[in-house]
Design a protein around this motif. Structure first.
Motif, PDB file in Angstrom:
ATOM      1  N   LYS A 265       0.815  -1.215   0.000  1.00 52.48           N
ATOM      2  CA  LYS A 265       0.000   0.000   0.000  1.00 52.48           C
ATOM      3  C   LYS A 265       0.851   1.268   0.000  1.00 52.48           C
ATOM      4  O   LYS A 265       0.529   2.240  -0.678  1.00 52.48           O
ATOM      5  N   TRP A 266       1.938   1.278   0.808  1.00 53.76           N
ATOM      6  CA  TRP A 266       2.598   2.571   1.019  1.00 53.76           C
ATOM      7  C   TRP A 266       4.099   2.425   1.273  1.00 53.76           C
ATOM      8  O   TRP A 266       4.711   3.305   1.833  1.00 53.76           O
ATOM      9  N   LEU A 267       4.676   1.309   0.854  1.00 51.61           N
ATOM     10  CA  LEU A 267       6.112   1.131   1.077  1.00 51.61           C
ATOM     11  C   LEU A 267       6.833   0.715  -0.202  1.00 51.61           C
ATOM     12  O   LEU A 267       7.890   0.092  -0.156  1.00 51.61           O
ATOM     13  N   LEU A 268       6.211   1.038  -1.340  1.00 48.66           N
ATOM     14  CA  LEU A 268       6.852   0.894  -2.648  1.00 48.66           C
ATOM     15  C   LEU A 268       7.139  -0.551  -3.052  1.00 48.66           C
ATOM     16  O   LEU A 268       7.914  -0.804  -3.971  1.00 48.66           O
ATOM     17  N   VAL A 269       6.507  -1.511  -2.371  1.00 42.56           N
ATOM     18  CA  VAL A 269       6.617  -2.920  -2.752  1.00 42.56           C
ATOM     19  C   VAL A 269       5.384  -3.284  -3.572  1.00 42.56           C
ATOM     20  O   VAL A 269       4.258  -3.027  -3.148  1.00 42.56           O
ATOM     21  N   ASN A 270       5.590  -3.873  -4.731  1.00 43.12           N
ATOM     22  CA  ASN A 270       4.467  -4.192  -5.612  1.00 43.12           C
ATOM     23  C   ASN A 270       3.519  -5.203  -4.965  1.00 43.12           C
ATOM     24  O   ASN A 270       3.923  -6.068  -4.189  1.00 43.12           O
ATOM     25  N   PHE A 271       2.233  -5.094  -5.348  1.00 46.01           N
ATOM     26  CA  PHE A 271       1.223  -6.053  -4.906  1.00 46.01           C
ATOM     27  C   PHE A 271       1.594  -7.455  -5.422  1.00 46.01           C
ATOM     28  O   PHE A 271       2.057  -7.592  -6.553  1.00 46.01           O
ATOM     29  N   ASP A 272       1.427  -8.544  -4.645  1.00 49.20           N
ATOM     30  CA  ASP A 272       0.863  -8.517  -3.329  1.00 49.20           C
ATOM     31  C   ASP A 272       1.948  -8.763  -2.289  1.00 49.20           C
ATOM     32  O   ASP A 272       2.861  -9.552  -2.507  1.00 49.20           O
ATOM     33  N   CYS A 273       1.794  -8.080  -1.156  1.00 50.04           N
ATOM     34  CA  CYS A 273       2.766  -8.229  -0.078  1.00 50.04           C
ATOM     35  C   CYS A 273       2.137  -7.709   1.215  1.00 50.04           C
ATOM     36  O   CYS A 273       2.182  -6.508   1.505  1.00 50.04           O
ATOM     37  N   SER A 274       1.532  -8.605   1.965  1.00 53.76           N
ATOM     38  CA  SER A 274       0.879  -8.252   3.223  1.00 53.76           C
ATOM     39  C   SER A 274       1.621  -8.956   4.362  1.00 53.76           C
ATOM     40  O   SER A 274       1.593 -10.182   4.473  1.00 53.76           O
ATOM     41  N   THR A 275       2.319  -8.188   5.173  1.00 52.03           N
ATOM     42  CA  THR A 275       3.204  -8.759   6.185  1.00 52.03           C
ATOM     43  C   THR A 275       2.479  -8.953   7.517  1.00 52.03           C
ATOM     44  O   THR A 275       1.802  -8.055   8.004  1.00 52.03           O
ATOM     45  N   MET A 276       2.661 -10.120   8.098  1.00 49.39           N
ATOM     46  CA  MET A 276       1.967 -10.485   9.332  1.00 49.39           C
ATOM     47  C   MET A 276       2.969 -11.077  10.312  1.00 49.39           C
ATOM     48  O   MET A 276       3.807 -11.899   9.936  1.00 49.39           O
ATOM     49  N   TRP A 277       2.880 -10.642  11.559  1.00 44.72           N
ATOM     50  CA  TRP A 277       3.736 -11.171  12.613  1.00 44.72           C
ATOM     51  C   TRP A 277       2.886 -11.774  13.725  1.00 44.72           C
ATOM     52  O   TRP A 277       1.776 -11.311  13.991  1.00 44.72           O
ATOM     53  N   VAL A 278       3.428 -12.797  14.368  1.00 47.60           N
ATOM     54  CA  VAL A 278       2.778 -13.395  15.538  1.00 47.60           C
ATOM     55  C   VAL A 278       3.801 -13.529  16.663  1.00 47.60           C
ATOM     56  O   VAL A 278       4.995 -13.672  16.414  1.00 47.60           O
ATOM     57  N   LYS A 279       3.307 -13.466  17.892  1.00 48.48           N
ATOM     58  CA  LYS A 279       4.198 -13.645  19.038  1.00 48.48           C
ATOM     59  C   LYS A 279       4.600 -15.106  19.208  1.00 48.48           C
ATOM     60  O   LYS A 279       5.728 -15.404  19.584  1.00 48.48           O
ATOM     61  N   LYS A 280       3.643 -15.992  18.942  1.00 48.78           N
ATOM     62  CA  LYS A 280       3.904 -17.423  19.082  1.00 48.78           C
ATOM     63  C   LYS A 280       3.516 -18.130  17.794  1.00 48.78           C
ATOM     64  O   LYS A 280       2.333 -18.272  17.494  1.00 48.78           O
ATOM     65  N   ARG A 281       4.528 -18.592  17.081  1.00 53.77           N
ATOM     66  CA  ARG A 281       4.244 -19.246  15.803  1.00 53.77           C
ATOM     67  C   ARG A 281       3.423 -20.520  15.990  1.00 53.77           C
ATOM     68  O   ARG A 281       2.681 -20.929  15.089  1.00 53.77           O
ATOM     69  N   THR A 282       3.546 -21.149  17.158  1.00 56.84           N
ATOM     70  CA  THR A 282       2.777 -22.381  17.394  1.00 56.84           C
ATOM     71  C   THR A 282       1.274 -22.114  17.409  1.00 56.84           C
ATOM     72  O   THR A 282       0.491 -23.040  17.169  1.00 56.84           O
ATOM     73  N   ASP A 283       0.860 -20.873  17.662  1.00 57.69           N
ATOM     74  CA  ASP A 283      -0.570 -20.556  17.592  1.00 57.69           C
ATOM     75  C   ASP A 283      -1.105 -20.743  16.172  1.00 57.69           C
ATOM     76  O   ASP A 283      -2.273 -21.097  15.984  1.00 57.69           O
ATOM     77  N   LEU A 284      -0.248 -20.492  15.193  1.00 57.72           N
ATOM     78  CA  LEU A 284      -0.658 -20.712  13.802  1.00 57.72           C
ATOM     79  C   LEU A 284      -0.491 -22.165  13.391  1.00 57.72           C
ATOM     80  O   LEU A 284      -1.394 -22.764  12.803  1.00 57.72           O
ATOM     81  N   THR A 285       0.662 -22.728  13.694  1.00 58.07           N
ATOM     82  CA  THR A 285       0.928 -24.093  13.232  1.00 58.07           C
ATOM     83  C   THR A 285      -0.015 -25.105  13.873  1.00 58.07           C
ATOM     84  O   THR A 285      -0.379 -26.098  13.243  1.00 58.07           O
ATOM     85  N   CYS A 286      -0.446 -24.860  15.102  1.00 60.86           N
ATOM     86  CA  CYS A 286      -1.400 -25.773  15.742  1.00 60.86           C
ATOM     87  C   CYS A 286      -2.758 -25.743  15.051  1.00 60.86           C
ATOM     88  O   CYS A 286      -3.494 -26.726  15.073  1.00 60.86           O
ATOM     89  N   ALA A 287      -3.076 -24.602  14.438  1.00 61.57           N
ATOM     90  CA  ALA A 287      -4.370 -24.465  13.774  1.00 61.57           C
ATOM     91  C   ALA A 287      -4.354 -25.008  12.347  1.00 61.57           C
ATOM     92  O   ALA A 287      -5.383 -25.474  11.843  1.00 61.57           O
ATOM     93  N   PHE A 288      -3.193 -24.963  11.669  1.00 60.47           N
ATOM     94  CA  PHE A 288      -3.165 -25.256  10.231  1.00 60.47           C
ATOM     95  C   PHE A 288      -2.274 -26.427   9.838  1.00 60.47           C
ATOM     96  O   PHE A 288      -2.146 -26.727   8.647  1.00 60.47           O
TER      97      PHE A 288
END
Length: 444
Positions: A265-288
């Motif tokens: 949107k506003w950092l000059l990187v072409n679409f698509d690039c949506s950056t996401m961070w998590v505190k505990k990666r296991t919260d994602l890996t346990c779900a998926f």
């Protein structure tokens, strides 16, 4: 790059690709690098100053090619998310580092990041309630789960609720269009008394409508105390946090479970690039996490690698981090900061022009690159003005509604935007507004 350099560099890239294809049989079919090979080969943070294109291209051969597509694609993404996390001064819990519990991933869009966070929060909540109330079935638990977001939030939060099969409730905002702790507290108490289970809150930093900011320092501790996953949507505004003077807008992120913004949107990187961070990666890996035999590999349970297929909905993924690497190095942190500051300055220039004409009003605080304004008068008058502006096809504006008012939104978006464009746009708007008001007066 100017147009001439872009043509020259483009031809060089075509030559590089052609050379690669012609000599592909000289390359190894399968990489022989070890997990973690890439991180020591590049700096641990983005450069402050711009670097030469030639140096970056040389590093493609030195850093990327030994890892072919798969190890390099994953490992560069992990490091680039650490680079960007440091650029916006994220708490270290969100960074992967060498042995961190958190980390970042590039999703296709903010909508997907919100859905991923919501699904992970749902899984975590179900497991917690099953431990606490063994008499409830999974279906009964899901039926009681409720998520929350601002009444100014993007529609995709509601859409994520539809996909996840959970209730989504809007929390009313204050006169600055921000969610406050007291408003969330009131609705939480009501829902808990009714037997519902609050489990997810999507806070917004830089709402789509008017770029307002929910009060994270009030909301975060409450979410933590209530076992509510707090996800932060900063899709547009997040890029501005690379500037120290705007970093305070992110205060309270330390209470969040996940955080997302869109460099496209506003950092000059072409679409698509949506950056996401998590505190505990296991919260994602346990779900998926699902491991069919055809996706198993030697380092599966070693803890040495990141399997991003467990962090997202699709299996396939593009090498999105490569364009981040190029942009961060071509501009440097200072160049990107100057770009953001210029857009904010241009937005304030437009705001000042609006305030000089007493026929118009500013409808929300101008914090970054968005100005919400309107003609003083009825919604019908402003709808007619917008129609006139967009039909002329000189500039394009998108409206919103704020507390029942039809509002025009002027957003600085283009990389090449200058003061002359702002001045042109305002003169054009004033001309059309004057014609509209004159015609209205003649009809009376």
């Amino acid at each position: 790059m100017d147009a001439a350099e872009f043509r020259r560099r483009g031809k060089e890239m075509v030559d590089y690709i052609a050379d690669y294809l012609e000599q592909i049989e000289k390359r190894q079919v399968y990489p022989d690098v070890e997990p973690g090979y890439l991180r020591p080969l590049i700096p641990d943070s983005a450069p402050e100053e711009p670097e030469r294109f030639e140096d970056i291209l040389q590093d493609v051969e030195r850093v990327i090619m030994p890892g072919a597509s798969s190890p390099a694609c994953t490992e560069l993404e992990t490091v680039m998310l650490d680079w960007l996390g440091k650029m916006i001064n994220l708490p270290p819990q969100f960074l992967a580092g060498k042995d961190g519990e958190g980390g970042g991933v590039i999703q296709e869009s903010f909508s997907q990041a919100t859905l991923v966070a919501l699904l992970a929060a749902r899984t975590k909540a179900i497991h917690r309630v099953q431990r606490e109330k063994r008499e409830l079935t999974q279906g009964e638990i899901i039926g009681r789960l409720v998520a929350y977001t601002s009444d100014q939030a993007h529609f995709s939060v509601e859409k994520a609720g539809l996909i996840a099969g959970v209730k989504i409730k809007e929390v009313p905002t204050d006169d600055k269009f921000a969610v406050r702790g007291s408003a969330l507290r009131k609705i939480l108490d009501q829902d808990k008394a009714a037997g519902l289970i609050p489990f997810f809150f999507c806070a917004t930093l830089g709402t789509t409508t008017c770029c307002s900011f929910d009060k994270l320092p009030e909301l975060g501790p409450m979410c933590n105390a209530e076992n509510i996953w707090m996800h932060i949507d900063a899709a547009y505004a997040g890029s501005s946090f690379i500037c120290p003077e705007f970093r305070h807008l992110l205060n309270g992120v330390e209470f969040a479970d996940s955080f997302n913004f869109n460099p496209h949107k506003w950092l000059l990187v072409n679409f698509d690039c949506s950056t996401m961070w998590v505190k505990k990666r296991t919260d994602l890996t346990c779900a998926f996490k699902i491991d069919p035999v055809y996706l198993k590999h030697d380092h599966q349970e070693s803890g040495l690698i990141t399997d991003y297929r467990h962090w997202q909905i699709p299996l396939g993924r593009r090498f999105r981090s490569l364009k981040m690497w190029f942009v961060f190095r071509m501009y440097g942190v200072k160049g990107l900061q100057e770009y953001i500051r210029k857009h904010v300055k241009l937005a304030h220039e437009f705001k000042d022009l609006v305030l000089q004409d007493d026929r118009f009003e500013i409808c929300a605080d101008v914090v970054l690159g968005l100005v919400c304004f309107r003609l003083k008068g009825t919604n019908e008058l402003n709808e007619a003005l917008l129609k006139s502006i967009n039909n002329a096809r000189k500039i394009h504006l998108v409206p919103c509604r704020l507390k029942g008012k039809f509002v025009l939104r002027f957003s600085i978006c283009a990389r090449t935007a200058e003061s002359a464009h702002v001045q042109f746009a305002w003169k054009h708007i004033v001309m059309l507004a004057s014609e509209l008001l004159k015609a209205q007066k003649q009809q009376q």
